[in-house]
Design a protein around this motif. Structure first.
Motif, mmCIF file in Angstrom:
data_model
loop_
_atom_site.group_PDB
_atom_site.id
_atom_site.type_symbol
_atom_site.label_atom_id
_atom_site.label_comp_id
_atom_site.label_asym_id
_atom_site.label_seq_id
_atom_site.Cartn_x
_atom_site.Cartn_y
_atom_site.Cartn_z
ATOM 1 N N PHE A 4 0.807 -1.224 0.000
ATOM 2 C CA PHE A 4 0.000 0.000 0.000
ATOM 3 C C PHE A 4 0.840 1.273 0.000
ATOM 4 O O PHE A 4 0.314 2.369 0.185
ATOM 5 C CB PHE A 4 -0.925 0.020 1.219
ATOM 6 C CG PHE A 4 -1.850 -1.169 1.301
ATOM 7 C CD1 PHE A 4 -2.407 -1.710 0.146
ATOM 8 C CD2 PHE A 4 -2.160 -1.749 2.527
ATOM 9 C CE1 PHE A 4 -3.270 -2.796 0.201
ATOM 10 C CE2 PHE A 4 -3.009 -2.840 2.597
ATOM 11 C CZ PHE A 4 -3.564 -3.374 1.427
ATOM 12 N N ALA A 5 2.137 1.151 -0.215
ATOM 13 C CA ALA A 5 3.028 2.318 -0.111
ATOM 14 C C ALA A 5 2.661 3.422 -1.096
ATOM 15 O O ALA A 5 2.833 4.612 -0.800
ATOM 16 C CB ALA A 5 4.475 1.884 -0.331
ATOM 17 N N SER A 6 2.167 3.048 -2.264
ATOM 18 C CA SER A 6 1.876 4.053 -3.285
ATOM 19 C C SER A 6 0.459 4.610 -3.197
ATOM 20 O O SER A 6 0.063 5.437 -4.020
ATOM 21 C CB SER A 6 2.092 3.454 -4.684
ATOM 22 O OG SER A 6 1.198 2.371 -4.902
ATOM 23 N N VAL A 7 -0.311 4.168 -2.205
ATOM 24 C CA VAL A 7 -1.682 4.653 -2.070
ATOM 25 C C VAL A 7 -1.657 6.067 -1.496
ATOM 26 O O VAL A 7 -1.157 6.300 -0.394
ATOM 27 C CB VAL A 7 -2.522 3.735 -1.157
ATOM 28 C CG1 VAL A 7 -3.926 4.318 -0.974
ATOM 29 C CG2 VAL A 7 -2.595 2.333 -1.743
ATOM 30 N N ALA A 8 -2.188 7.015 -2.258
ATOM 31 C CA ALA A 8 -2.163 8.417 -1.843
ATOM 32 C C ALA A 8 -3.442 8.786 -1.105
ATOM 33 O O ALA A 8 -4.472 8.118 -1.223
ATOM 34 C CB ALA A 8 -2.000 9.314 -3.068
ATOM 35 N N ARG A 9 -3.361 9.839 -0.339
ATOM 36 C CA ARG A 9 -4.537 10.359 0.365
ATOM 37 C C ARG A 9 -5.277 11.332 -0.538
ATOM 38 O O ARG A 9 -4.664 12.153 -1.210
ATOM 39 C CB ARG A 9 -4.101 11.086 1.634
ATOM 40 C CG ARG A 9 -5.263 11.587 2.491
ATOM 41 C CD ARG A 9 -4.751 12.261 3.748
ATOM 42 N NE ARG A 9 -3.911 11.341 4.515
ATOM 43 C CZ ARG A 9 -3.260 11.687 5.631
ATOM 44 N NH1 ARG A 9 -3.353 12.925 6.091
ATOM 45 N NH2 ARG A 9 -2.525 10.799 6.264
ATOM 46 N N VAL A 10 -6.602 11.226 -0.568
ATOM 47 C CA VAL A 10 -7.402 12.163 -1.354
ATOM 48 C C VAL A 10 -8.119 13.109 -0.395
ATOM 49 O O VAL A 10 -8.392 12.750 0.759
ATOM 50 C CB VAL A 10 -8.432 11.445 -2.249
ATOM 51 C CG1 VAL A 10 -7.738 10.541 -3.242
ATOM 52 C CG2 VAL A 10 -9.417 10.634 -1.406
ATOM 53 N N PRO A 11 -8.423 14.318 -0.842
ATOM 54 C CA PRO A 11 -9.149 15.256 0.029
ATOM 55 C C PRO A 11 -10.516 14.699 0.389
ATOM 56 O O PRO A 11 -11.151 13.994 -0.400
ATOM 57 C CB PRO A 11 -9.273 16.516 -0.838
ATOM 58 C CG PRO A 11 -8.243 16.378 -1.902
ATOM 59 C CD PRO A 11 -8.087 14.905 -2.147
#
Length: 398
Positions: A4-11
């Motif tokens: 999951f390292a590349s999973v970004a946070r979305v607003p």
């Protein structure tokens, strides 16, 4: 290795974030005009008495919690279709229209989106500018090409001429999303004459309307609000309608809605419904049962239906009164003309015409929470706080 390292946070969703900020605000005069739910004079989102009575009867009579099938509760589908299209609708008599139950109006929109993508490949969908923000992301996430047609001009007024002009240039066969009444987020509705003109262009360009009908009963009345849907059903051979029971039955968290399809003939409707059942199976398998059973019970019982209609009419009249009251409260500040459109709009929402900076000032200085676009949930108002709101608006407008 981290999967999951590349999973970004979305607003976060801006409206839900606004609700969280409101809950953390300790100002004694705070006012929430952001989240789109009806509130009573005590600031609560009530459960209608008709709903409570229907639920009590269901507790006593329900025998099973088994699945209710891909198209949902058959009685719910039948009775909701009659509510939307009319009990004497020729389409229902000819079996040319049918409802598929969905998890709320949003679920109905997603089912429609996936149906368009799978069964009408290459069709774009056109949304009003502005429209409900979830319309934008929902159709895009379903893989549809999303376009926009003008609806409100730079002076915060309905621009019917620009809308009709845009429709004349849309690709033939594309889908246009129309709001049946109580336009979200603006509150500006087309008149019957306006809608008839739009319908003529729809016919000429062979467009497919998808009518979002989330606020039946909150505009001019339960039957009156259905005229645009019924006009399209009478004039066009094919139509998509999304219906929601969140607002008019107060069933927000029960996620109760439906996609109603009108087809040219009964045989074609069977084909379409087979596709909808297949798509729904891969989205949510079968829809939740409770809310649909409540609606079916109310619409199938004369006493409960009469009580529900009275409660819905009370809600409608209260919102209309709040609109007029706010404009009157603005009069001593010399702003009644500038904001006269608030009393002319319909439904729960108003495009106030306040700028993002003015909205920010309302929040920071007065703890009054609106969406950044200036959209206000009029149904979140308190009649005893109209003067406070009017004075605050006057401060940020001067």
């Amino acid at each position: 290795m981290s999967h999951f390292a590349s999973v970004a946070r979305v607003p976060g969703d801006p409206i839900l974030s606004l609700m969280q900020a409101y809950l953390l605000d300790t100002h004694p005069a705070r006012l929430d005009l952001g989240v789109g739910v009806y509130k009573d004079a005590q600031g609560l989102t009530p459960i209608p008495r008709a709903v409570k009575l229907a639920e009590q009867r269901l507790v006593d009579s329900e025998l099973s919690k088994t699945y209710i099938g891909g198209h949902g509760d058959a009685l719910f589908a039948e009775r909701l279709s009659q509510l939307v299209l009319g009990a004497d609708s020729p389409l229902l008599a000819e079996r040319r229209a049918g409802a598929t139950q969905t998890p709320g109006g949003t679920g109905a929109l997603r089912l429609a989106a996936d149906f368009i993508r799978h069964c009408l490949p290459g069709r774009g969908i056109w949304l009003s500018d502005p429209t409900w923000p979830i319309h934008e992301t929902l159709f895009a996430e379903a893989g549809l090409v999303v376009g926009h047609y003008p609806y409100v001009d730079s002076n915060n007024r309905l621009d019917v001429e620009a809308m009709i002009g845009a429709f004349t240039h849309l690709p033939k066969g594309d889908v246009v999303l129309l709001h049946a009444c109580c336009h979200n987020p603006t509150g500006f509705d087309l008149t019957q004459q306006d809608f008839e003109r739009v319908l003529e262009v729809v016919k000429a360009r062979e467009l497919l309307p998808l009518i979002d009908f989330a606020y039946q009963g909150f505009g001019d009345g339960l039957e009156q609000d259905a005229w645009a849907v019924r006009l399209c059903a009478a004039e066009l051979p094919e139509l998509l309608i999304t219906s929601s029971c969140s607002k008019n039955f107060g069933l927000y968290r029960e996620r109760t809605g439906a996609l109603i399809v009108c087809a040219a003939d009964a045989e074609k409707l069977v084909d379409i419904r087979s596709q909808l059942a297949f798509i729904a199976r891969n989205l949510w398998s079968t829809p939740p049962a409770h809310g649909a059973a409540v609606v079916a019970s109310i619409l199938g019982d004369d006493e409960l239906k009469c009580l529900w209609q009275e409660e819905l009419e009370d809600m409608r009249l209260r919102v209309a009164s709040l609109r007029r009251g706010l404009v009157e409260a603005l009069a001593p500040h010399g702003l009644s003309q500038r904001f006269a459109h608030i009393a002319e709009q319909r439904g729960m929402f108003s495009y106030t015409g306040l700028s993002p900076l003015q909205v920010l000032r309302l929040r920071e200085a007065f703890s009054i929470y609106l969406v950044g676009s200036g959209r206000a949930n009029v149904a979140g108002l308190d009649a005893n706080r109209l003067e406070y709101l009017a004075a605050a608006i006057a401060q940020v407008c001067n």
